[in-house]
Design an enzyme around this catalytic site. Structure first.
Site, PDB file in Angstrom:
ATOM      1  N   PRO A   1       0.785  -1.239   0.000  1.00 16.38           N
ATOM      2  CA  PRO A   1       0.000   0.000   0.000  1.00 16.38           C
ATOM      3  C   PRO A   1       0.816   1.288   0.000  1.00 16.38           C
ATOM      4  O   PRO A   1       0.785   2.067   0.958  1.00 16.38           O
ATOM      5  CB  PRO A   1      -0.834  -0.134   1.282  1.00 16.38           C
ATOM      6  CG  PRO A   1       0.053  -0.909   2.196  1.00 16.38           C
ATOM      7  CD  PRO A   1       0.787  -1.894   1.322  1.00 16.38           C
ATOM      8  N   CYS A   2       1.498   1.552  -1.104  1.00 17.81           N
ATOM      9  CA  CYS A   2       2.245   2.802  -1.197  1.00 17.81           C
ATOM     10  C   CYS A   2       1.314   4.009  -1.202  1.00 17.81           C
ATOM     11  O   CYS A   2       1.740   5.131  -0.930  1.00 17.81           O
ATOM     12  CB  CYS A   2       3.145   2.803  -2.429  1.00 17.81           C
ATOM     13  SG  CYS A   2       2.312   2.511  -3.999  1.00 17.81           S
TER      14      CYS A   2
END
Length: 282
Positions: free
Chosen positions: A247-248
């Site tokens: 989850p950047c």
């Protein structure tokens, strides 16, 4: 043919962009609906169907300017606490379900995936089409892919010496199930990634950010034991090969601004709001 989620996302993406550009004006339902050429009632219904919450509450979730204001007014407030104040709270089991990130061997890395056989396929998400790819060891690539040919070209550029087969696998189905809220098939899903030791460490740390929470680039640098490496962390995040699952999108600037996102800031804001709406339904 697009599925309903993808079609809904394409219809409201312009509305999300408008909300961000006109946040200070606090646009009402009628104003936003007019912008996307829908009646207020239809827009409200469509938006709620897509996001699981009303446009007004969705605006609250993605309003990172509020977090920025909190940070500016209170120098002692941490980004984490500011995010909680915006309503971005809750926990996620997702990062706990990934038991490992396996880096490719030095030979595989150096020779561009030589001797690797990669399966790839396309799927749908609320945020547009997705290209998913895997080796026999795990998921190696997942990106938003509006243009299928360009997405395949980029995949082959990342692994120039691998062989490819356009065929879905069980790994692909497990990865895509997260968009339907089904995490039961994610248990022990492995990631088989091509990256430096530093990049792998950053990507693994991203998995520890729960759904609905945010971190900063400096926060990630602290977690990996390199507090002065915020810029390098940003570069590693920008090279994340697995959209959404790593989850950047949950990493923003310390100021509260969104920062960059490989697949567009409108999509980044939409994902943040979508996740918050999922864990905090009305």
């Amino acid at each position: 043919m697009q599925n309903q989620d993808t079609l809904n996302y394409s219809r409201i993406s312009e509305a999300i962009r408008f909300i961000h550009h006109h946040f200070r004006e606090q646009p009402g339902l009628e104003t936003i609906a007019e912008r996307v050429h829908l009646s207020p009632s239809r827009f409200q219904r469509l938006f709620t169907e897509w996001a699981g919450t009303s446009p007004k509450k969705f605006l609250h979730y993605i309003s990172l300017q509020y977090a920025k204001t909190l940070l500016e007014n209170n120098g002692q407030m941490r980004l984490f606490d500011a995010a909680l104040e915006t309503g971005l709270s809750g926990t996620s089991r997702l990062h706990d379900l990934f038991i490992s990130i396996e880096g490719m061997t030095p030979a595989e890395y150096k020779h561009g995936g030589k001797n690797l056989h990669i399966h790839f396929s396309f799927g749908e998400s609320p945020f547009g089409p997705i290209l998913v790819a895997s080796t026999e060891k795990g998921l190696c690539h997942m990106v938003f892919a509006e243009e299928a040919d360009l997405a395949v070209t980029e995949l082959k550029r990342r692994f120039p010496n691998a062989t490819f087969e356009h065929q879905p696998t069980g790994i692909h189905q497990k990865a895509l199930s997260v968009f339907k809220g089904d995490w039961s098939n994610l248990d022990q899903l492995k990631l088989h990634l091509r990256g430096s030791e530093f990049q792998l460490k950053v990507w693994e740390t991203l998995l520890s950010i729960p759904m609905g929470r945010l971190s900063s680039y400096a926060g990630i640098a602290e977690k990996i034991g390199s507090p002065k490496a915020s810029r390098a962390v940003g570069t590693a995040i920008g090279r994340n090969p697995v959209a959404f699952l790593i989850p950047c999108h949950r990493v923003i600037q310390a100021s509260g601004a969104l920062g960059g996102y490989m697949w567009g800031n409108t999509r980044k804001a939409a994902i943040i709001g979508w996740e918050a709406a999922k864990i905090n339904p009305e």
